[in-house]
Enzyme design. Structure first.
Site, PDB file in Angstrom:
ATOM      1  N   HIS A  58      35.093  28.087  28.887  1.00 39.94           N
ATOM      2  CA  HIS A  58      35.031  30.101  28.080  1.00 39.94           C
ATOM      3  C   HIS A  58      36.691  30.310  28.014  1.00 39.94           C
ATOM      4  O   HIS A  58      36.240  31.765  27.834  1.00 39.94           O
ATOM      5  CB  HIS A  58      35.700  30.003  30.244  1.00 39.94           C
ATOM      6  CG  HIS A  58      37.040  29.577  30.366  1.00 39.94           C
ATOM      7  ND1 HIS A  58      37.628  28.376  30.890  1.00 39.94           N
ATOM      8  CD2 HIS A  58      38.309  30.544  30.452  1.00 39.94           C
ATOM      9  CE1 HIS A  58      38.854  28.126  30.852  1.00 39.94           C
ATOM     10  NE2 HIS A  58      38.779  29.454  30.900  1.00 39.94           N
TER      11      HIS A  58
HETATM   12  C1  UD1 Z   1      40.502  34.379  32.601  1.00 42.61           C
HETATM   13  C2  UD1 Z   1      42.543  34.386  31.470  1.00 42.61           C
HETATM   14  C3  UD1 Z   1      42.229  33.130  31.115  1.00 42.61           C
HETATM   15  C4  UD1 Z   1      41.912  31.932  32.023  1.00 42.61           C
HETATM   16  C5  UD1 Z   1      40.651  32.147  32.947  1.00 42.61           C
HETATM   17  C6  UD1 Z   1      40.737  31.313  33.775  1.00 42.61           C
HETATM   18  C7  UD1 Z   1      43.016  36.524  31.049  1.00 42.61           C
HETATM   19  C8  UD1 Z   1      43.096  37.807  29.619  1.00 42.61           C
HETATM   20  N1  UD1 Z   1      42.038  35.339  30.813  1.00 42.61           N
HETATM   21  O1  UD1 Z   1      39.914  34.731  31.655  1.00 42.61           O
HETATM   22  O2  UD1 Z   1      43.555  32.872  30.305  1.00 42.61           O
HETATM   23  O3  UD1 Z   1      41.590  30.273  31.419  1.00 42.61           O
HETATM   24  O4  UD1 Z   1      40.036  33.392  33.517  1.00 42.61           O
HETATM   25  O5  UD1 Z   1      39.269  30.565  34.428  1.00 42.61           O
HETATM   26  O6  UD1 Z   1      43.876  36.532  31.712  1.00 42.61           O
HETATM   27  N2  UD1 Z   1      34.107  37.273  36.764  1.00 42.61           N
HETATM   28  C9  UD1 Z   1      33.127  37.192  37.653  1.00 42.61           C
HETATM   29  N3  UD1 Z   1      33.501  36.069  38.975  1.00 42.61           N
HETATM   30  C10 UD1 Z   1      35.034  36.628  38.898  1.00 42.61           C
HETATM   31  C11 UD1 Z   1      35.866  36.808  37.718  1.00 42.61           C
HETATM   32  C12 UD1 Z   1      35.206  37.072  36.970  1.00 42.61           C
HETATM   33  O7  UD1 Z   1      31.962  37.493  37.553  1.00 42.61           O
HETATM   34  O8  UD1 Z   1      35.606  36.264  40.351  1.00 42.61           O
HETATM   35  C13 UD1 Z   1      33.131  37.465  34.810  1.00 42.61           C
HETATM   36  C14 UD1 Z   1      33.270  39.028  34.838  1.00 42.61           C
HETATM   37  O9  UD1 Z   1      31.646  39.217  34.566  1.00 42.61           O
HETATM   38  C15 UD1 Z   1      34.848  39.444  33.805  1.00 42.61           C
HETATM   39  C16 UD1 Z   1      35.075  37.896  33.264  1.00 42.61           C
HETATM   40  O10 UD1 Z   1      34.124  37.172  33.988  1.00 42.61           O
HETATM   41  O11 UD1 Z   1      34.304  40.308  32.722  1.00 42.61           O
HETATM   42  C17 UD1 Z   1      35.861  37.593  32.801  1.00 42.61           C
HETATM   43  O12 UD1 Z   1      36.882  37.819  34.022  1.00 42.61           O
HETATM   44  P1  UD1 Z   1      38.226  37.114  32.870  1.00 42.61           P
HETATM   45  O13 UD1 Z   1      39.442  37.714  34.395  1.00 42.61           O
HETATM   46  O14 UD1 Z   1      38.943  38.623  32.583  1.00 42.61           O
HETATM   47  O15 UD1 Z   1      38.491  36.785  32.212  1.00 42.61           O
HETATM   48  P2  UD1 Z   1      38.456  35.192  31.900  1.00 42.61           P
HETATM   49  O16 UD1 Z   1      37.513  34.897  30.897  1.00 42.61           O
HETATM   50  O17 UD1 Z   1      38.419  34.781  33.754  1.00 42.61           O
HETATM   51  N1  UDP Z   2      38.870  24.136  37.985  1.00 41.59           N
HETATM   52  C1  UDP Z   2      37.836  23.681  39.250  1.00 41.59           C
HETATM   53  N2  UDP Z   2      36.079  23.943  38.566  1.00 41.59           N
HETATM   54  C2  UDP Z   2      35.612  23.914  38.276  1.00 41.59           C
HETATM   55  C3  UDP Z   2      36.808  24.056  36.902  1.00 41.59           C
HETATM   56  C4  UDP Z   2      38.068  23.792  36.353  1.00 41.59           C
HETATM   57  O1  UDP Z   2      38.453  23.798  40.138  1.00 41.59           O
HETATM   58  O2  UDP Z   2      34.609  24.107  37.996  1.00 41.59           O
HETATM   59  C5  UDP Z   2      39.734  23.300  37.705  1.00 41.59           C
HETATM   60  C6  UDP Z   2      41.240  23.006  37.008  1.00 41.59           C
HETATM   61  O3  UDP Z   2      40.597  21.289  37.665  1.00 41.59           O
HETATM   62  C7  UDP Z   2      41.950  23.320  37.049  1.00 41.59           C
HETATM   63  C8  UDP Z   2      41.677  24.561  36.372  1.00 41.59           C
HETATM   64  O4  UDP Z   2      40.063  24.778  37.223  1.00 41.59           O
HETATM   65  O5  UDP Z   2      42.201  23.021  37.734  1.00 41.59           O
HETATM   66  C9  UDP Z   2      41.244  24.761  35.372  1.00 41.59           C
HETATM   67  O6  UDP Z   2      41.002  26.485  35.361  1.00 41.59           O
HETATM   68  P1  UDP Z   2      40.430  26.838  34.462  1.00 41.59           P
HETATM   69  O7  UDP Z   2      40.178  26.048  32.638  1.00 41.59           O
HETATM   70  O8  UDP Z   2      39.366  28.365  34.574  1.00 41.59           O
HETATM   71  O9  UDP Z   2      41.552  27.715  33.392  1.00 41.59           O
HETATM   72  P2  UDP Z   2      42.285  27.511  32.097  1.00 41.59           P
HETATM   73  O10 UDP Z   2      43.467  26.856  32.320  1.00 41.59           O
HETATM   74  O11 UDP Z   2      41.873  27.182  31.082  1.00 41.59           O
HETATM   75  O12 UDP Z   2      43.796  29.035  31.863  1.00 41.59           O
END
Ligand code: UD1
Ligand code: UDP
Length: 379
Positions: A207
């Site tokens: 992601h």
């Molecule tokens: C965010 C964090 C990242 C973290 C990740 C964990 C920041 C800058 N990034 O990235 O550090 O590793 O979360 O998963 O804070 N969206 C949905 N549904 C949701 C949430 C998001 O559809 O519930 C989609 C939207 O199109 C959105 C995109 O995902 O624009 C990105 O979401 P965003 O929270 O901005 O960043 P992540 O890539 O999720």
């Molecule tokens: N995780 C989860 N379901 C998934 C993928 C990840 O519960 O389908 C959990 C994983 O075990 C860990 C956390 O989500 O506890 C990590 O989150 P993510 O990879 O979104 O963010 P990051 O750690 O990179 O910020």
């Protein structure tokens, strides 16, 4: 009077980090928490599912900020968080991790003169193109308590001349949650649901914007995955950021690439703990595979969690498809590597944090927690 803190969570990895802090707080009478969900993540499978599975109390406030550009999302969290801090007047604001919600709430609190506690402080990838690296540096600069999860964090913060009295090496709260759920997740039927057999499949998560937002990079990575699925079935729970790009970039005819919605924590933990190999760009997954002793290939050029490489099962393989494929084939052909547990990744990090925060309050040993996190979850 108990200490009063606002605890903040906004995105998926925050929920696993805030859960053990709240379990610990619930078992004590020297501290109370007001939980704020910023709403950065909002899909059922990116948010509510974790509250249910991890028995996280219902948030006292949900800011419902949703998605947006970095500036919009950060600004919306700040705008909506400020009146809450003003009305609650907490003794501290506790933020976890490195997402936009983390920095936004730390900035609001610091400007209002409320001390900030940063859980998972000091991690540095050295890669300023990652939004998280900016969030980490700035949150640390604003914090009164820097709770460090792995040894590199202390080294980094000392290099940045952070005063020694702000530094606390406490271990890893995300691993508290893992220990609390490791047995419980075994009853998940996820292997049967996906028709995979223990140690005969790989798990993939992707992601990071640097991997999935650039079509060319993403397509090259998927080419490596397409070749690898000929050797071993690959389960790929798809993050919402990745979903749209995947529709465009996914080659056809990959029968052993098993796409799923984002999984709940218990399903995902079970899936990873029985996997032969994990390929990921997640921060948290690098740590979890270390504790579970499952080989992990990180599809990035750097990591802010170097202990997972030096002590754990993690190997940085970058983004080049040939390198990803050859590292994966070599991991599949080798016996599993033994991992050493990093110091204090023992399930007690949250307790250490709350002990530090409440130090100076009247010690009431008889009122200390009587139930461990695991017992609390199964109570
Ligand atoms: C965010 C964090 C990242 C973290 C990740 C964990 C920041 C800058 N990034 O990235 O550090 O590793 O979360 O998963 O804070 N969206 C949905 N549904 C949701 C949430 C998001 O559809 O519930 C989609 C939207 O199109 C959105 C995109 O995902 O624009 C990105 O979401 P965003 O929270 O901005 O960043 P992540 O890539 O999720
Ligand atoms: N995780 C989860 N379901 C998934 C993928 C990840 O519960 O389908 C959990 C994983 O075990 C860990 C956390 O989500 O506890 C990590 O989150 P993510 O990879 O979104 O963010 P990051 O750690 O990179 O910020």
């Amino acid at each position: 009077m108990p200490m009063r803190v606002i605890a903040v969570a906004g995105a998926r990895p925050n929920f696993m980090k805030v859960a053990p802090l709240l379990w610990e707080i619930q078992g004590r009478d020297d501290i109370d928490a007001f939980l704020v969900h910023t709403g950065q993540h909002y899909d059922e499978r990116m948010s509510q599912l974790f509250f249910d599975e991890l028995r996280i109390p219902k948030p006292d406030a949900n800011l419902e900020v949703g998605s947006g550009s970095h500036a919009v999302q950060t600004a919306e969290v700040m705008r909506r968080f400020e009146p809450i801090v003003e009305s609650q007047r907490p003794d501290a604001v506790v933020v976890v991790g490195d997402v936009n919600s983390t920095l936004a709430c730390a900035l609001v609190a610091a400007k209002l003169g409320v001390p900030v506690a940063h859980v998972e402080a000091g991690l540095r990838s050295g890669d300023e193109s990652m939004p998280e690296e900016i969030n980490r540096r700035l949150t640390d600069a604003l914090s009164r308590w820097l709770f460090v999860s792995e040894p590199s964090g202390l080294v980094n913060l000392r290099k940045e001349n952070v005063p020694e009295e702000r530094l606390f090496y406490v271990g890893n709260v995300m691993i508290d949650t893992l220990h609390a759920c490791r047995e419980r997740c075994q009853s998940s039927p996820i292997l049967e649901t996906l028709s995979v057999e223990t140690k005969k499949y790989a798990v993939l998560t992707l992601h990071r914007p640097a991997n999935v937002d650039e079509p060319e990079v993403f397509e090259r990575m998927l080419a490596a995955i397409a070749r690898l699925q000929r050797e071993i079935p690959i389960v790929f729970p798809v993050h919402p950021r990745t979903r749209r790009a995947l529709v465009e970039a996914l080659p056809r005819g990959l029968p052993r690439l098993i796409l799923t919605e984002p999984l709940g924590y218990l399903d995902f933990l079970k899936l990873v703990s029985h996997a032969r190999l994990v390929l990921t760009d997640s921060g948290g997954v690098q740590e979890e595979t270390t504790v579970l002793g499952v080989p992990c290939l990180t599809l990035r050029d750097n990591t802010e969690r170097p202990v997972t490489v030096t002590h754990g099962t993690n190997c940085l393989v970058g983004r080049d498809p040939d390198r990803i494929l050859s590292a994966a084939l070599s991991a599949l052909g080798s016996p599993s590597i033994g991992a050493r547990q990093p110091d204090k990744w023992d399930g007690e990090a949250a307790q250490r944090i709350i002990d530090v925060l409440t130090a100076g309050r009247i010690a009431k040993p008889s009122n200390r927690k009587t139930m461990g996190a695991k017992e609390r979850l199964s109570a």
